[in-house]
Design an enzyme around this catalytic site. Sequence first.
Site, PDB file in Angstrom:
ATOM      1  N   HIS A 292       0.842  -1.191   0.000  1.00 34.08           N
ATOM      2  CA  HIS A 292       0.000   0.000   0.000  1.00 34.08           C
ATOM      3  C   HIS A 292       0.876   1.240   0.000  1.00 34.08           C
ATOM      4  O   HIS A 292       1.909   1.305   0.645  1.00 34.08           O
ATOM      5  CB  HIS A 292      -1.017  -0.021   1.138  1.00 34.08           C
ATOM      6  CG  HIS A 292      -0.502   0.241   2.512  1.00 34.08           C
ATOM      7  ND1 HIS A 292      -0.377   1.511   3.038  1.00 34.08           N
ATOM      8  CD2 HIS A 292      -0.118  -0.595   3.500  1.00 34.08           C
ATOM      9  CE1 HIS A 292       0.058   1.445   4.283  1.00 34.08           C
ATOM     10  NE2 HIS A 292       0.232   0.175   4.578  1.00 34.08           N
ATOM     11  N   ASP A 304       5.544   2.465   7.415  1.00 35.44           N
ATOM     12  CA  ASP A 304       4.193   1.996   7.129  1.00 35.44           C
ATOM     13  C   ASP A 304       3.503   2.937   6.154  1.00 35.44           C
ATOM     14  O   ASP A 304       2.812   3.856   6.571  1.00 35.44           O
ATOM     15  CB  ASP A 304       3.427   1.923   8.457  1.00 35.44           C
ATOM     16  CG  ASP A 304       2.038   1.371   8.294  1.00 35.44           C
ATOM     17  OD1 ASP A 304       1.717   0.847   7.224  1.00 35.44           O
ATOM     18  OD2 ASP A 304       1.241   1.500   9.247  1.00 35.44           O
ATOM     19  N   GLU A 338      -5.297   1.882   1.947  1.00 32.31           N
ATOM     20  CA  GLU A 338      -5.247   0.675   2.775  1.00 32.31           C
ATOM     21  C   GLU A 338      -5.555   1.019   4.219  1.00 32.31           C
ATOM     22  O   GLU A 338      -6.233   0.268   4.923  1.00 32.31           O
ATOM     23  CB  GLU A 338      -3.861   0.032   2.664  1.00 32.31           C
ATOM     24  CG  GLU A 338      -3.742  -1.320   3.363  1.00 32.31           C
ATOM     25  CD  GLU A 338      -3.291  -1.206   4.811  1.00 32.31           C
ATOM     26  OE1 GLU A 338      -3.174  -2.251   5.479  1.00 32.31           O
ATOM     27  OE2 GLU A 338      -3.073  -0.089   5.291  1.00 32.31           O
ATOM     28  N   ASP A 401       4.010  -5.221   3.589  1.00 37.17           N
ATOM     29  CA  ASP A 401       3.444  -4.135   4.373  1.00 37.17           C
ATOM     30  C   ASP A 401       4.230  -4.010   5.665  1.00 37.17           C
ATOM     31  O   ASP A 401       4.148  -4.886   6.514  1.00 37.17           O
ATOM     32  CB  ASP A 401       1.975  -4.455   4.656  1.00 37.17           C
ATOM     33  CG  ASP A 401       1.235  -3.290   5.256  1.00 37.17           C
ATOM     34  OD1 ASP A 401       1.857  -2.266   5.539  1.00 37.17           O
ATOM     35  OD2 ASP A 401       0.012  -3.403   5.441  1.00 37.17           O
ATOM     36  N   HIS A 509       1.890   4.515  13.202  1.00 38.46           N
ATOM     37  CA  HIS A 509       0.753   5.420  12.999  1.00 38.46           C
ATOM     38  C   HIS A 509       0.943   6.767  13.666  1.00 38.46           C
ATOM     39  O   HIS A 509      -0.026   7.402  14.079  1.00 38.46           O
ATOM     40  CB  HIS A 509      -0.534   4.767  13.510  1.00 38.46           C
ATOM     41  CG  HIS A 509      -1.073   3.726  12.596  1.00 38.46           C
ATOM     42  ND1 HIS A 509      -2.164   2.957  12.883  1.00 38.46           N
ATOM     43  CD2 HIS A 509      -0.660   3.308  11.374  1.00 38.46           C
ATOM     44  CE1 HIS A 509      -2.413   2.128  11.893  1.00 38.46           C
ATOM     45  NE2 HIS A 509      -1.507   2.328  10.967  1.00 38.46           N
TER      46      HIS A 509
END
Length: 593
Positions: A292, A304, A338, A401, A509
């Site tokens: 992604h 990520d 994603e 990923d 994140h």
Amino acid sequence: MQAYLYNKKIVLTTLFSSTLLSGCYWDDPRTAAEYVSSNISREDTVGHLQALEARASTTTDGTSITRAAGTTGYEQSTDYVVRVMKRYGYNVTTQKLDFRAWEELSGTSLTVNGVKLNGPHDSSENVQQDYAVMSYSGGSNGPLIGELAFVTPDFQFDSGSYDDTDGCEASDFVGKDVSGKIAVIQRGGCSFSDKVVNAENAGAKAVIIFNQGNNEGRTSVVNGTLGSDSAATIPAFGARYALGKQWYDESMSSTIPANLSVAVQDKMVVTENVIAETKKGDPNQIVMLGAHLDSVPAGPGINDNGSGTAGLLEFATTLADLKAPVKNKIRFAWWAAEESGLVGSTHYADALFAPLYDQAQAEIMKKYGIENPSDLTEAQVDEVEARYNELNKVKLYLNFDMIASPNYIFGVMDGDLSDTKDAPDNAYTGDFKPPYGTSDIESMFNEFFNLRSESTVPQALSKRSDYAGFADWGIAFGGLFTGAEKVKTAAEVDQFGGEIDVAYDKCYHQACDDLNNISQKALYLNTQALAYVTTYYAFSQPLFPAEESKASTFKALMSDAPKEKLRIGTKLKAAQSHSDHGHFHGDFDQDRQ
């Protein structure tokens, strides 16, 4: 086993050395795989990450940069991938899709019983994170004040009657006074969206879902998504298990006040997948791999999933530089959105595979003079599946990923479920049997790491990343993962080094997921691994050993999926879309159980 691996290394090394002298790199799939893998450049792979970070755009609140789908940063990342792939001679297309772009704005806060809790922007190495806002949460329109109201939590994990479905049914709220209050619900049993929608319908004005607590992997902050198709409109937070249990115990003797605030931006935009493929190779035997391209709104997403994106780009450019005469066509994909629930990859898979299945079903129904799909016998359904497999040219899908986590492990998808069948993160329960070839893919990844004397860790098939849509359509799949928010164990430190009881990716994140947040070793070896395995299959005819028939794949999916979800001739969707990594990245993840 050690003797076997040692001997295998000697045989392959000897074969590779002799082939180098003769120059016939492409005569044997393993020799071709080793040759391409050995030409991967660590410096160039990192260079792609640098290019991606440089293309990130400023976040809405101006506090960071991002490459989230729907942003300028994503568009510029897309332009970079397209330009590189065209420059190296690939056929490149983009696939546009509508996308519900959601973003948490600045100013979020959560205070419970007088204690101000730490969110992602408040936490650091020395401060534990307590909560996170779920993506596709509604906003609070300013401060929201209320008291906590529990529904049906169950902390008796070892009892034979343990119920892990808190808030999954509307009936769970009957007799529960949640109207005008903040519902607190334990994770488990169904999607986050189901829990929040049920609570909203019962009158709750916000929801906090705390982690389940039934194992070590379910104690940290729930970092989840309601999904872009959720009907929820109230604020939704995820919290640590220990906090939920503490609040529950305190609620037995007193009212627990809370106040929260969250502002969001929620709009429909157009985004796009990037698809590229080799000009040569058998078009009836497509070897596909993907990563992604988007980040979360909070940061640039260099691990990520800039790491997977960079790995694909380095492999593609190396393959082109070597002028590899692939026997099977290779197709690359960089997926959009994603992080918002596997949006791009699901859109692609459904658009490609559903018509093929419908065609196969129509042909078999015509053959037997059947008008209603429900009248097909079991044997005829098998014929449908066999015909579908003939029509479908995509024979395998490899997913990458998060392949450069700073406190990494070398994770390989457990393609035969031999190690993770009973793991809590396994999404494929019951009698599900992974599609034919999936276990062979796992063995090839392990072969690469064995040849380099590196350990691997089997990864549960959690459906937390873009392989999920391919698995649902009966495509063999596999992939690599270096870890997200969970912490590294002592055993894993012995295997890979690093820090014990520290997250694989401390910046998961977050805004700090930048160029300082990667392991170059992990990135380099995983890029070599993806090059090795993809090249091996690109030169293998047939692709897999003839160990079993593929006809049982859809039957297994049908036996595993809830009966009310099934409709012959369409994709068999799992009970929920994917769990929390995430990743394994849905990154913002939707829960399954």
